[in-house]
Scaffold this motif. Structure first.
Motif, PDB file in Angstrom:
ATOM      1  N   VAL A 153       8.755   4.248   0.804  1.00  0.00           N
ATOM      2  CA  VAL A 153       7.313   4.078   0.697  1.00  0.00           C
ATOM      3  C   VAL A 153       6.946   4.031  -0.778  1.00  0.00           C
ATOM      4  O   VAL A 153       7.653   4.572  -1.632  1.00  0.00           O
ATOM      5  CB  VAL A 153       6.521   5.210   1.393  1.00  0.00           C
ATOM      6  CG1 VAL A 153       6.773   5.204   2.897  1.00  0.00           C
ATOM      7  CG2 VAL A 153       6.870   6.568   0.794  1.00  0.00           C
ATOM      8  N   ILE A 154       5.844   3.378  -1.090  1.00  0.00           N
ATOM      9  CA  ILE A 154       5.311   3.356  -2.448  1.00  0.00           C
ATOM     10  C   ILE A 154       4.644   4.702  -2.717  1.00  0.00           C
ATOM     11  O   ILE A 154       3.921   5.239  -1.874  1.00  0.00           O
ATOM     12  CB  ILE A 154       4.312   2.203  -2.615  1.00  0.00           C
ATOM     13  CG1 ILE A 154       5.033   0.858  -2.427  1.00  0.00           C
ATOM     14  CG2 ILE A 154       3.628   2.262  -3.970  1.00  0.00           C
ATOM     15  CD1 ILE A 154       4.094  -0.335  -2.341  1.00  0.00           C
ATOM     16  N   ALA A 155       4.896   5.277  -3.894  1.00  0.00           N
ATOM     17  CA  ALA A 155       4.368   6.597  -4.225  1.00  0.00           C
ATOM     18  C   ALA A 155       3.976   6.619  -5.700  1.00  0.00           C
ATOM     19  O   ALA A 155       4.183   5.659  -6.440  1.00  0.00           O
ATOM     20  CB  ALA A 155       5.406   7.677  -3.923  1.00  0.00           C
TER      21      ALA A 155
ATOM     22  N   GLU B  13       0.831  -1.200   0.000  1.00  0.00           N
ATOM     23  CA  GLU B  13       0.000   0.000   0.000  1.00  0.00           C
ATOM     24  C   GLU B  13       0.867   1.252   0.000  1.00  0.00           C
ATOM     25  O   GLU B  13       1.916   1.293   0.664  1.00  0.00           O
ATOM     26  CB  GLU B  13      -0.903   0.019   1.238  1.00  0.00           C
ATOM     27  CG  GLU B  13      -1.912  -1.115   1.282  1.00  0.00           C
ATOM     28  CD  GLU B  13      -2.887  -1.063   0.121  1.00  0.00           C
ATOM     29  OE1 GLU B  13      -3.317   0.059  -0.229  1.00  0.00           O
ATOM     30  OE2 GLU B  13      -3.201  -2.129  -0.441  1.00  0.00           O
ATOM     31  N   PRO B  14       0.452   2.290  -0.727  1.00  0.00           N
ATOM     32  CA  PRO B  14       1.218   3.549  -0.730  1.00  0.00           C
ATOM     33  C   PRO B  14       1.318   4.158   0.664  1.00  0.00           C
ATOM     34  O   PRO B  14       0.402   4.024   1.480  1.00  0.00           O
ATOM     35  CB  PRO B  14       0.406   4.452  -1.667  1.00  0.00           C
ATOM     36  CG  PRO B  14      -0.386   3.516  -2.523  1.00  0.00           C
ATOM     37  CD  PRO B  14      -0.699   2.338  -1.647  1.00  0.00           C
ATOM     38  N   GLY B  15       2.451   4.813   0.912  1.00  0.00           N
ATOM     39  CA  GLY B  15       2.619   5.574   2.139  1.00  0.00           C
ATOM     40  C   GLY B  15       3.018   4.792   3.357  1.00  0.00           C
ATOM     41  O   GLY B  15       3.235   5.365   4.426  1.00  0.00           O
ATOM     42  N   VAL B  16       3.131   3.462   3.247  1.00  0.00           N
ATOM     43  CA  VAL B  16       3.495   2.627   4.391  1.00  0.00           C
ATOM     44  C   VAL B  16       4.992   2.337   4.323  1.00  0.00           C
ATOM     45  O   VAL B  16       5.464   1.740   3.356  1.00  0.00           O
ATOM     46  CB  VAL B  16       2.703   1.312   4.393  1.00  0.00           C
ATOM     47  CG1 VAL B  16       3.120   0.437   5.583  1.00  0.00           C
ATOM     48  CG2 VAL B  16       1.207   1.579   4.414  1.00  0.00           C
ATOM     49  N   PRO B  17       5.765   2.742   5.340  1.00  0.00           N
ATOM     50  CA  PRO B  17       7.219   2.531   5.263  1.00  0.00           C
ATOM     51  C   PRO B  17       7.583   1.055   5.270  1.00  0.00           C
ATOM     52  O   PRO B  17       6.983   0.244   5.981  1.00  0.00           O
ATOM     53  CB  PRO B  17       7.745   3.229   6.530  1.00  0.00           C
ATOM     54  CG  PRO B  17       6.660   4.163   6.942  1.00  0.00           C
ATOM     55  CD  PRO B  17       5.378   3.495   6.545  1.00  0.00           C
ATOM     56  N   GLY B  18       8.569   0.716   4.465  1.00  0.00           N
ATOM     57  CA  GLY B  18       9.062  -0.649   4.438  1.00  0.00           C
ATOM     58  C   GLY B  18      10.527  -0.669   4.032  1.00  0.00           C
ATOM     59  O   GLY B  18      10.998   0.217   3.316  1.00  0.00           O
ATOM     60  N   GLU B  19      11.238  -1.690   4.509  1.00  0.00           N
ATOM     61  CA  GLU B  19      12.648  -1.826   4.134  1.00  0.00           C
ATOM     62  C   GLU B  19      12.745  -2.294   2.692  1.00  0.00           C
ATOM     63  O   GLU B  19      12.076  -3.252   2.284  1.00  0.00           O
ATOM     64  CB  GLU B  19      13.351  -2.837   5.032  1.00  0.00           C
ATOM     65  CG  GLU B  19      14.832  -3.003   4.693  1.00  0.00           C
ATOM     66  CD  GLU B  19      15.477  -4.167   5.407  1.00  0.00           C
ATOM     67  OE1 GLU B  19      16.694  -4.078   5.696  1.00  0.00           O
ATOM     68  OE2 GLU B  19      14.798  -5.175   5.676  1.00  0.00           O
ATOM     69  N   LEU B  20      13.601  -1.629   1.897  1.00  0.00           N
ATOM     70  CA  LEU B  20      13.833  -2.024   0.515  1.00  0.00           C
ATOM     71  C   LEU B  20      14.666  -3.294   0.484  1.00  0.00           C
ATOM     72  O   LEU B  20      15.714  -3.384   1.131  1.00  0.00           O
ATOM     73  CB  LEU B  20      14.558  -0.912  -0.231  1.00  0.00           C
ATOM     74  CG  LEU B  20      14.925  -1.211  -1.686  1.00  0.00           C
ATOM     75  CD1 LEU B  20      13.682  -1.271  -2.561  1.00  0.00           C
ATOM     76  CD2 LEU B  20      15.907  -0.172  -2.215  1.00  0.00           C
TER      77      LEU B  20
END
Length: 561
Positions: A443-445, A402-409
């Motif tokens: 985050v996904i943008a 989901e966009p806007g949710v921080p996650g480790e690349l």
């Protein structure tokens, strides 16, 4: 030491079958350029070389470069070099550094490059990890008699040095580089290179602990350099100006190997000096270079500096390593017609880049990177087709979609390294699916989720009362204050909240700033109140490592009770 072969046979079979890896080697690229254009200019020394190492600048054609590579390879062979030996090299960006790399790879040696800032502590520590057979340096670097210093470290290596007069116990390279031994061709023919052979061991920045060795092979480097060739659209007619030390990804992957791949001109620069840098752009008709974001911002703010130089030959500039300011990217495009390429990567797994062709909007190019694999979007670099990316919630381990949710690349593909030197002593950098854990939070943008937006390094997050605060975001805002020349944000311990936010600031000459004024300035930017600094520390300079990264661990330790 690792084995010479880095990747398992199954990976080699898969990636070569997909066309991601080829049978090319770095020495084969050099030989191809020499055969194709022997009399064209290949490499140019720094303009200030005499002050740097006490030797006059040189300009070598491809044929002249190849001859010098053979001469140095002969010397190394005469002193007992064997395929798989480690050669440590500590040289500034000069023609001699280029020759040392290429001669080593002609013989099948492993190069471990060391920043010229390293002293006894770092060199002895790293030498114990790689056990170099050779150490190549120069008599003098600036005002230091460097070769004599290295000899005093008593390394178990043969020390070779350039310079007119070197101390006893040091092999005098300049006196020996006079002929090509008859055994060289026979040796090279009898010891063919495998693209899976280790060719370099570079070092992580060491901001948090002892540097870790990052072995790379021909497969890795030659896959990586496709991205840094295709983003700036390099051809043999380009002139590259390299101001980054050729000791890690930026200098080797971003400048050195693209030069060798396309056969253009490489102009070296070291140490960084702005007037010399601008003069080289003018004199050499440079078409592409790389520069840190702070320098590009400074040049836009002080147009009188650019007014003294002719930069009309420049097409593109690469930048990155920290988030780019949209105003800077837009300024270069609108005022000078020069596109900024936004690079993101590391020694372990370079992969993301945003160039003006794919993302013409400077605002988007500054903030976003491609999210490879999103339906309906294609990217011009072949590396985009080769690389798989995923975001993973660092707390739950679940994949972020989901966009806007921080996650480790996390990354997987032919530009990702095989594992750390002495990896058996370290925690694995890969997850259960074989993806590299980068430690970088995104985050996904974008309207269709086609972009990734950088948030911060996971290890640098400040967690205040359960709320995650990204220092990079705050640092960018603080840096916009007219009194601020440089800034870093770290957490300091708090018994109730766990951590609070501290801003460590370097002021511009004659400027003043207190915490209340800084907080007011940030409040005017309408940021969340939990992000506001609760402590301000003024410094004359921020502590940085040899490649320019702020030593945040050192700052945090200052605030421990």
């Amino acid at each position: 030491m690792p084995g010479r072969k880095l990747h398992p046979p199954s990976r080699v079979e898969e990636y070569t079958a997909r066309g991601w890896w080829s049978p090319d080697t770095i020495d084969a690229l050099l030989r191809a350029q020499v055969a194709r254009q022997p009399d064209r200019l290949a490499v140019v020394d720094p303009a200030n070389k005499a002050a740097l190492v006490g030797a006059e600048p040189r300009r070598l054609t491809w044929a002249e470069l190849d001859a010098e590579v053979d001469r140095l390879a002969t010397v190394l062979l005469d002193y007992g070099a064997e395929q798989g030996d480690v050669l440590a090299v500590q040289l500034p960006n000069t023609v001699e550094l280029v020759i040392a790399y290429l001669a080593s790879w002609r013989l099948g040696l492993i190069v471990t490059p060391l920043p010229v800032q390293f002293r006894e502590h770092e060199i002895v520590e790293l030498a114990a990890l790689v056990e170099p057979k050779f150490f190549v340096t120069t008599q003098r670097i600036g005002d230091r008699f460097h070769a004599a210093e290295v000899l005093g470290y008593k390394l178990p290596a043969i020390t070779l040095a350039h310079g007119p007069k070197v101390d006893d116990g040091i092999v005098p390279l300049d006196q020996l580089l006079v002929a090509v031994g008859p055994s060289l061709a026979d040796y090279v023919a009898a010891h063919p290179a495998d693209p899976n052979d280790c060719v370099t061991i570079c070092w992580t920045s060491g901001t948090e602990s002892t540097p870790k060795g990052v072995p790379r092979c021909h497969y890795d480097w030659l896959a990586i350099c496709w991205g840094t060739v295709e983003a700036p659209r390099l051809t043999e007619d380009d002139v590259l100006l390299n101001p980054f030390p050729m000791v890690n990804m930026a200098g080797i992957g971003g400048m050195f190997l693209p030069w060798l791949r396309v056969g253009c001109v490489l102009v070296q620069h070291h140490p960084f000096d702005l007037p010399t840098f601008l003069q080289q752009i003018s004199a050499e008709k440079v078409t592409y270079t790389v520069a840190p974001p702070a320098l590009l911002t400074l040049l836009l703010q002080r147009e009188e500096l650019l007014a003294r130089a002719d930069i009309s030959s420049l097409r593109l500039i690469g930048s990155g390593s920290v988030p780019l300011q949209p105003t800077m990217v837009r300024g270069w495009q609108e005022r000078h017609g020069i596109g900024i390429i936004n690079f993101f990567g590391s020694n372990e797994g370079i992969s993301l880049l945003t160039d003006p062709h794919d993302v013409p909007d400077p605002e988007q190019r500054a903030r976003y990177f491609p999210r490879y694999g999103v339906s309906g979007y294609t990217w011009s670099s072949r590396v985009a087709e080769w690389t798989s990316v995923r975001l993973v919630d660092p707390a739950t381990g679940e994949e972020v979609t989901e966009p806007g949710v921080p996650g480790e690349l996390r990354l997987k593909g032919p530009t990702v390294f095989a594992g750390y030197l002495h990896g058996e002593r370290l925690a694995s950098p890969f997850d259960e699916q074989g993806y590299l854990r980068t430690g970088d939070v995104f985050v996904i943008a974008g309207a269709d989720g086609q972009f990734l937006e950088y948030v911060d390094r996971a290890k640098d997050l400040v967690i205040r009362g359960g709320m995650n605060i990204a220092p990079a975001e705050l640092e960018g805002l603080i840096a916009a204050h007219p009194a601020v020349a440089d800034a870093a944000v770290v957490g300091y311990p708090d018994d109730v909240l766990g951590e609070r936010v501290c801003a460590v600031v370097v002021l511009r000459d004659g400027a003043e700033l207190d915490l209340a004024e800084l907080v007011r300035f940030l409040q005017d930017r309408r940021i969340a109140s939990y992000k506001l600094p609760e402590r301000l520390e003024l410094r004359a300079a921020l502590p940085r490592n040899p490649v320019g990264k702020v030593l945040k661990r050192q700052l945090r330790e200052e605030f421990l009770p």
